[in-house]
Design a protein around this motif. Structure first.
Motif, mmCIF file in Angstrom:
data_model
loop_
_atom_site.group_PDB
_atom_site.id
_atom_site.type_symbol
_atom_site.label_atom_id
_atom_site.label_comp_id
_atom_site.label_asym_id
_atom_site.label_seq_id
_atom_site.Cartn_x
_atom_site.Cartn_y
_atom_site.Cartn_z
ATOM 1 N N PRO A 193 0.831 -1.212 0.000
ATOM 2 C CA PRO A 193 0.000 0.000 0.000
ATOM 3 C C PRO A 193 0.860 1.255 0.000
ATOM 4 O O PRO A 193 1.932 1.303 0.620
ATOM 5 N N ASP A 194 0.396 2.277 -0.707
ATOM 6 C CA ASP A 194 1.144 3.529 -0.806
ATOM 7 C C ASP A 194 1.169 4.280 0.516
ATOM 8 O O ASP A 194 2.149 4.961 0.833
ATOM 9 N N ARG A 195 0.083 4.182 1.276
ATOM 10 C CA ARG A 195 -0.030 4.969 2.507
ATOM 11 C C ARG A 195 0.148 4.073 3.734
ATOM 12 O O ARG A 195 -0.764 3.870 4.529
ATOM 13 N N ALA A 196 1.348 3.539 3.832
ATOM 14 C CA ALA A 196 1.786 2.776 4.998
ATOM 15 C C ALA A 196 3.216 3.180 5.265
ATOM 16 O O ALA A 196 4.067 3.084 4.375
ATOM 17 N N LEU A 197 3.492 3.653 6.456
ATOM 18 C CA LEU A 197 4.801 4.225 6.742
ATOM 19 C C LEU A 197 5.199 3.869 8.164
ATOM 20 O O LEU A 197 4.418 4.006 9.102
#
Length: 218
Positions: free
Chosen positions: A26-30
């Protein structure tokens, strides 16, 4: 719950390992190493996927579950005290040494597409974070950071607990921000020896993610 994954079977000498990654990161996992703490940010989609990965870790004691997230932090250029990390979940019985991860990771290859069928984590399950602090409780996480990766080693019970935590984040985070603008929704993970992991829901807006990725420099 159907979870698309990629299966990898790398070898180190005579030993073969099972490594499982999500089919799409996923792009929005940090996940950020912030010196005294570990800070993590997930939108709803990423939190749902991560809940599935923790549930998979609970039912796959012979596999390393790898969520590569470092690429998501690259654009923010976090400082040396807040560097992006990947995440690896593994059952304590596997007895894999994190010091071997860099070499194993280099041998993963393309892998093979697969779909696993998991029972979804119960979003109403009670998450007892305080129980993990009890000295007599053997169901605790061991935490290591090695080769730009956070390793969370635990039992099936601890991974089920983590799955419920991320399911809770996905379920209640969006409602909290919508109903109470200016607030935030977060959960915490603890280990027996290691740092607290602060996990925050972040709505999928460019401004939110710019702040999350660059907060080390502000």
């Amino acid at each position: 719950m159907k979870l698309p994954v990629t299966l990898h079977r790398p070898r180190l000498g005579p030993a073969e390992f099972n490594v499982i990654r999500p089919a799409r990161t996923p792009d929005r996992a940090l996940l950020l190493d912030a010196d005294r703490y570990l800070n993590a940010y997930f939108d709803q989609e990423a939190a749902q996927l991560t809940a599935g990965l923790w549930a998979l870790a609970a039912s796959s004691p012979r596999s390393l579950i790898h969520l590569p997230m470092r690429v998501n932090g690259a654009a923010g250029a976090p400082g040396p005290r807040q560097r992006p990390l990947d995440l690896v979940l593994l059952h304590h019985s596997l007895q894999f040494a994190p010091s071997r991860w860099k070499e194993l990771r280099a041998r993963l290859g393309a892998g093979r597409a697969h779909t696993v069928d998991l029972p979804g984590p119960d979003p109403d399950a009670e998450i007892d974070g305080t129980a993990l602090h009890h000295r007599e409780n053997r169901d605790v996480f061991r935490q290591h950071v090695h080769s730009e990766t956070l390793f969370m080693t635990g039992s099936a019970r601890t991974f089920r607990n983590g799955a419920a935590l991320f399911a809770d984040l996905a379920r209640h985070g969006p409602h909290q921000l919508l109903a109470h603008p200016g607030t935030h929704y977060c959960r915490r993970l603890f280990s027996d020896i290691g740092r607290e992991v602060h996990i925050e829901y972040a709505a999928p807006s460019a401004q939110t993610w710019h702040q999350a990725r660059t907060q080390a420099g502000t």
